[in-house]
Design an enzyme around this catalytic site. Structure first.
Site, PDB file in Angstrom:
ATOM      1  N   LYS A 157       1.143  -0.682   0.261  1.00 36.99           N
ATOM      2  CA  LYS A 157       0.064   0.231  -0.055  1.00 36.99           C
ATOM      3  C   LYS A 157       0.965   1.403  -0.229  1.00 36.99           C
ATOM      4  O   LYS A 157       2.359   1.163   0.214  1.00 36.99           O
ATOM      5  CB  LYS A 157      -0.831  -0.088   1.007  1.00 36.99           C
ATOM      6  CG  LYS A 157      -1.629  -0.865   1.361  1.00 36.99           C
ATOM      7  CD  LYS A 157      -3.501  -1.174   2.913  1.00 36.99           C
ATOM      8  CE  LYS A 157      -3.654  -2.215   2.619  1.00 36.99           C
ATOM      9  NZ  LYS A 157      -4.587  -2.666   3.744  1.00 36.99           N
ATOM     10  N   HIS A 212      -1.705  -4.892   1.551  1.00 34.92           N
ATOM     11  CA  HIS A 212      -3.402  -6.250   1.443  1.00 34.92           C
ATOM     12  C   HIS A 212      -2.688  -7.374   1.037  1.00 34.92           C
ATOM     13  O   HIS A 212      -1.903  -7.549   0.157  1.00 34.92           O
ATOM     14  CB  HIS A 212      -3.735  -5.530  -0.135  1.00 34.92           C
ATOM     15  CG  HIS A 212      -5.105  -6.518  -0.100  1.00 34.92           C
ATOM     16  ND1 HIS A 212      -6.208  -6.414   0.471  1.00 34.92           N
ATOM     17  CD2 HIS A 212      -5.083  -7.467  -0.892  1.00 34.92           C
ATOM     18  CE1 HIS A 212      -7.081  -7.688  -0.144  1.00 34.92           C
ATOM     19  NE2 HIS A 212      -6.241  -7.801  -0.948  1.00 34.92           N
ATOM     20  N   ASN A 215      -1.435   0.087   7.023  1.00 32.06           N
ATOM     21  CA  ASN A 215      -1.067  -1.326   7.639  1.00 32.06           C
ATOM     22  C   ASN A 215      -0.207  -1.752   6.526  1.00 32.06           C
ATOM     23  O   ASN A 215      -0.220  -3.404   6.462  1.00 32.06           O
ATOM     24  CB  ASN A 215      -2.309  -2.669   7.666  1.00 32.06           C
ATOM     25  CG  ASN A 215      -3.080  -2.559   7.013  1.00 32.06           C
ATOM     26  OD1 ASN A 215      -2.888  -2.451   5.938  1.00 32.06           O
ATOM     27  ND2 ASN A 215      -4.354  -3.429   7.493  1.00 32.06           N
ATOM     28  N   GLU A 240     -10.058 -10.640  -7.022  1.00 35.36           N
ATOM     29  CA  GLU A 240      -8.652  -9.674  -7.617  1.00 35.36           C
ATOM     30  C   GLU A 240      -7.531  -9.342  -8.189  1.00 35.36           C
ATOM     31  O   GLU A 240      -7.668  -8.677  -9.052  1.00 35.36           O
ATOM     32  CB  GLU A 240      -7.964  -9.445  -5.641  1.00 35.36           C
ATOM     33  CG  GLU A 240      -9.083  -9.162  -5.050  1.00 35.36           C
ATOM     34  CD  GLU A 240      -8.535  -8.957  -3.187  1.00 35.36           C
ATOM     35  OE1 GLU A 240      -9.428  -8.962  -2.263  1.00 35.36           O
ATOM     36  OE2 GLU A 240      -6.933  -9.971  -3.473  1.00 35.36           O
ATOM     37  N   TYR A 267     -12.401  -2.313  -2.751  1.00 33.72           N
ATOM     38  CA  TYR A 267     -12.822  -2.712  -1.417  1.00 33.72           C
ATOM     39  C   TYR A 267     -14.217  -2.080  -1.472  1.00 33.72           C
ATOM     40  O   TYR A 267     -14.974  -2.251  -0.917  1.00 33.72           O
ATOM     41  CB  TYR A 267     -12.381  -1.326  -0.987  1.00 33.72           C
ATOM     42  CG  TYR A 267     -10.849  -1.602  -0.336  1.00 33.72           C
ATOM     43  CD1 TYR A 267     -10.539  -2.576   0.494  1.00 33.72           C
ATOM     44  CD2 TYR A 267      -9.409  -0.646  -0.196  1.00 33.72           C
ATOM     45  CE1 TYR A 267      -9.435  -3.105   1.148  1.00 33.72           C
ATOM     46  CE2 TYR A 267      -8.358  -1.275  -0.117  1.00 33.72           C
ATOM     47  CZ  TYR A 267      -7.844  -2.456   0.630  1.00 33.72           C
ATOM     48  OH  TYR A 267      -7.103  -2.492   1.570  1.00 33.72           O
TER      49      TYR A 267
END
Ligand code: ABT
Ligand code: MG
Length: 148
Positions: free
Chosen positions: A9, A115, A112, A126, A49
């Site tokens: 990310k 992913h 975080n 995905e 998402y």
């Protein structure tokens, strides 16, 4: 062979953790089959998402993902979906075990670092969302001879 989708990310890229994160999957013995460095469009972020669309953090999450480049990857190997989630660690980095990526480098649930697909069906969705078929490279790593 099982495949999973991983994305470093914006915070992982900004903090200079790209090499460190990729190293962990490489040295574990998984095989890289797709890799691209990219700015994410709002449409892609929203689709990615989609399950969180009604959640209060959705807008902020999308803004974060499109704010700066990410490293999108596909990795292959036996049990790679669940194993990658273990290597990544729990969603909230304050509770992720030391030794996991989030446990070692993260402190904020909204930042975080990486992913990872949460199930094999999610991984298929995905991978198709982020990569064209011709961007995925099927190959044999000769080091795998030592694993069988
Ligand atoms: P992802 O790999 O990003 O999907 O994270 P993970 O699967 O571990 O956790 P989920 B539940 O899918 O969270 C998606 C992103 O939403 C953020 N989030 C989640 C919040 O900011 N607040 C919350 O209360 C929850 C549940 C964390 C994840 N991404 N980021 N960045
Ligand atoms: Mg998730």
């Amino acid at each position: 062979m099982e495949r999973t989708f991983l994305a470093i990310k914006p915070d992982g890229v900004q903090r200079g953790l790209v090499g460190e994160i990729i190293r962990r999957f490489e040295t574990k013995g998984f095989t890289l089959v797709g890799l691209k460095f990219m700015k994410v469009s709002k449409e892609l972020a929203e689709q990615h998402y989609d399950v969180h669309r009604e959640r209060p953090f959705f807008t902020g999450l999308v803004e974060f993902i499109i704010s700066s480049p990410v490293v999108a990857m596909v990795w292959e190997g036996e049990g790679v979906v669940a194993a990658a989630r273990k290597i990544i660690g729990a969603t909230n980095p304050l509770t992720s075990e030391p030794g996991t990526i989030r446990g070692d480098f993260g402190i904020n649930v909204g930042r975080n670092l990486i992913h990872g697909s949460d199930a094999q069906e999610t991984a298929q969705r995905e991978i198709a969302l982020w990569f064209k078929d011709e961007e995925l490279v099927a190959w044999q790593s000769h080091s795998k001879a030592w694993l069988s």
